[in-house]
Design a protein around this motif. Structure first.
Motif, PDB file in Angstrom:
ATOM      1  N   UNK A  72       0.801  -1.219   0.000  1.00  0.00           N
ATOM      2  CA  UNK A  72       0.000   0.000   0.000  1.00  0.00           C
ATOM      3  C   UNK A  72       0.841   1.280   0.000  1.00  0.00           C
ATOM      4  N   UNK A  73       2.154   1.180   0.018  1.00  0.00           N
ATOM      5  CA  UNK A  73       2.943   2.409   0.110  1.00  0.00           C
ATOM      6  C   UNK A  73       2.735   3.345  -1.087  1.00  0.00           C
ATOM      7  N   UNK A  74       2.531   2.832  -2.321  1.00  0.00           N
ATOM      8  CA  UNK A  74       2.235   3.777  -3.407  1.00  0.00           C
ATOM      9  C   UNK A  74       0.920   4.532  -3.188  1.00  0.00           C
ATOM     10  N   UNK A  75      -0.003   3.925  -2.458  1.00  0.00           N
ATOM     11  CA  UNK A  75      -1.283   4.574  -2.158  1.00  0.00           C
ATOM     12  C   UNK A  75      -1.048   5.808  -1.294  1.00  0.00           C
ATOM     13  N   UNK A  76      -0.154   5.688  -0.326  1.00  0.00           N
ATOM     14  CA  UNK A  76       0.157   6.823   0.548  1.00  0.00           C
ATOM     15  C   UNK A  76       0.702   7.981  -0.280  1.00  0.00           C
ATOM     16  N   UNK A  77       1.602   7.667  -1.207  1.00  0.00           N
ATOM     17  CA  UNK A  77       2.174   8.713  -2.067  1.00  0.00           C
ATOM     18  C   UNK A  77       1.098   9.366  -2.921  1.00  0.00           C
ATOM     19  N   UNK A  78       0.239   8.552  -3.517  1.00  0.00           N
ATOM     20  CA  UNK A  78      -0.808   9.090  -4.391  1.00  0.00           C
ATOM     21  C   UNK A  78      -1.799   9.944  -3.615  1.00  0.00           C
ATOM     22  N   UNK A  79      -2.238   9.450  -2.468  1.00  0.00           N
ATOM     23  CA  UNK A  79      -3.277  10.149  -1.709  1.00  0.00           C
ATOM     24  C   UNK A  79      -2.745  11.376  -0.978  1.00  0.00           C
ATOM     25  N   UNK A  80      -1.443  11.488  -0.856  1.00  0.00           N
ATOM     26  CA  UNK A  80      -0.866  12.686  -0.245  1.00  0.00           C
ATOM     27  C   UNK A  80      -0.856  13.860  -1.214  1.00  0.00           C
ATOM     28  N   UNK A  81      -1.170  13.588  -2.473  1.00  0.00           N
ATOM     29  CA  UNK A  81      -1.191  14.629  -3.497  1.00  0.00           C
ATOM     30  C   UNK A  81      -2.631  14.809  -3.968  1.00  0.00           C
ATOM     31  N   UNK A  82      -3.258  15.912  -3.576  1.00  0.00           N
ATOM     32  CA  UNK A  82      -4.664  16.110  -3.891  1.00  0.00           C
ATOM     33  C   UNK A  82      -4.930  16.247  -5.386  1.00  0.00           C
ATOM     34  N   UNK A  83      -3.940  16.643  -6.155  1.00  0.00           N
ATOM     35  CA  UNK A  83      -4.149  16.761  -7.590  1.00  0.00           C
ATOM     36  C   UNK A  83      -4.218  15.388  -8.257  1.00  0.00           C
ATOM     37  N   UNK A  84      -3.502  14.417  -7.718  1.00  0.00           N
ATOM     38  CA  UNK A  84      -3.658  13.049  -8.206  1.00  0.00           C
ATOM     39  C   UNK A  84      -5.057  12.553  -7.875  1.00  0.00           C
ATOM     40  N   UNK A  85      -5.508  12.816  -6.651  1.00  0.00           N
ATOM     41  CA  UNK A  85      -6.840  12.387  -6.242  1.00  0.00           C
ATOM     42  C   UNK A  85      -7.923  13.053  -7.085  1.00  0.00           C
ATOM     43  N   UNK A  86      -7.743  14.313  -7.399  1.00  0.00           N
ATOM     44  CA  UNK A  86      -8.778  15.072  -8.101  1.00  0.00           C
ATOM     45  C   UNK A  86      -8.733  14.901  -9.612  1.00  0.00           C
ATOM     46  N   UNK A  87      -7.567  14.566 -10.154  1.00  0.00           N
ATOM     47  CA  UNK A  87      -7.420  14.490 -11.608  1.00  0.00           C
ATOM     48  C   UNK A  87      -7.194  13.062 -12.089  1.00  0.00           C
ATOM     49  N   UNK A  88      -6.152  12.419 -11.591  1.00  0.00           N
ATOM     50  CA  UNK A  88      -5.775  11.104 -12.106  1.00  0.00           C
ATOM     51  C   UNK A  88      -6.815  10.039 -11.804  1.00  0.00           C
ATOM     52  N   UNK A  89      -7.458  10.130 -10.661  1.00  0.00           N
ATOM     53  CA  UNK A  89      -8.356   9.075 -10.222  1.00  0.00           C
ATOM     54  C   UNK A  89      -9.504   8.842 -11.191  1.00  0.00           C
ATOM     55  N   UNK A  90      -9.950   9.886 -11.872  1.00  0.00           N
ATOM     56  CA  UNK A  90     -11.093   9.749 -12.768  1.00  0.00           C
ATOM     57  C   UNK A  90     -10.699   9.297 -14.177  1.00  0.00           C
TER      58      UNK A  90
END
Length: 295
Positions: free
Chosen positions: A157-175
């Motif tokens: 799960x460590x890549x998840x921590x990196x991804x979720x620590x960046x709100x732009x990944x959450x707001x843009x990449x996730x979709x």
């Protein structure tokens, strides 16, 4: 401020979209009212399974501990995402089909932890209704589960921590659908971890370039993934019957799936680095992008 529900049953449930809409009052969205939890639980539907994964208290405790984690450390509410996403995923142990039911997430946000949603997403004077009942990349708990599902590297799960620590990944990449390709997801996280990508504008520029390139170049051809087996996930779900509570101090362990192939991830790291070098980034070189963060 919206408080913990006064009535918490023993088990999670499903709250269909039509029923959920009734509870999205102006008072709730502004954090001035509590959810009518007794009334809400009279219109829910039971989960299709009766195993331990459906216990409510572990999920409620995680939401409370996420808030306590940020308060104790003087952290912003946005920083709860990186802590909660892997632990929520590991506690729920859902299949993707189960996670695709919006009724499940409606219940978590309205029946289990509406106070968490208000605390995490209250902006100015109001929370957007889609944080309670919305698409997977917007809904407060669904977005965390899907981020953990799409960015975990097998059991790691460590890549998840990196991804979720960046709100732009959450707001843009996730979709974006390209994130369903595991080497692509891991390559993007690696660029962030290496500080090749450091700001919100850079993340958005990279994701735009990656998405545009995917229209003409098939990433699964130049960077193939391994064929995923269903057995590790099913075994992991079965282990929920005797698994311990998810650790608050250490990252949990996901299903023992084979990680994304290193050669494929490395190939895309190099390719995406080149894409980013040529991508237009507003304010690049002018120091205008420093310190940006999404919500």
């Amino acid at each position: 401020m919206t408080d913990r529900p006064s009535h918490l049953p023993e088990r999670l449930a499903l709250l269909p979209n039509a029923e959920a809409a009734e509870f999205l009052t102006e008072g709730l969205l502004t954090g001035r009212e509590d959810v009518q939890s007794l009334k809400l639980n009279r219109v829910t539907e039971p989960l299709p399974h009766t195993d331990r994964r459906g216990e409510l208290l572990p999920v409620r405790d995680l939401a409370e501990d996420a808030m306590a984690y940020c308060r104790a450390g003087g952290l912003k509410a946005t920083q709860a995402d990186a802590w909660l996403a892997p632990r929520l995923h590991a506690a729920l142990r859902l299949t993707r089909r189960e996670a695709a039911d919006p009724g499940f997430w409606n219940y978590l946000s309205l029946g289990v932890a509406p106070d968490y949603v208000i605390w995490r997403h209250l902006s100015d004077t109001k929370v957007a209704a889609d944080r309670f009942r919305g698409q997977y990349h917007k809904q407060s708990f669904a977005r965390l589960w899907w981020a953990a599902e799409l960015f975990r590297d097998g059991s790691d799960y460590s890549p998840v921590v990196t991804a979720c620590a960046n709100q732009d990944i959450m707001n843009t990449a996730l979709r974006m659908s390209v994130i369903n390709h595991r080497p692509t997801a891991q390559a993007i996280v690696r660029l962030v971890a290496k500080s090749v990508i450091t700001t919100g504008r850079e993340v958005n520029a990279l994701m735009g370039a990656v998405n545009a390139s995917a229209a003409t170049l098939m990433y699964d051809v130049i960077a193939p993934d391994v064929e995923r087996e269903s057995r590790p996930l099913l075994d992991w779900i079965a282990e929920a019957e005797y698994a311990r509570q998810v650790s608050r101090q250490e990252l949990p362990t996901g299903p023992e799936e084979e990680p994304a192939p290193e050669l494929s991830v490395s190939a895309l790291v190099d390719y995406f680095s080149d894409l980013f070098a040529d991508a237009p980034v507003r304010g690049r070189g002018l120091g205008l992008e420093a310190g940006e963060e999404g919500a």
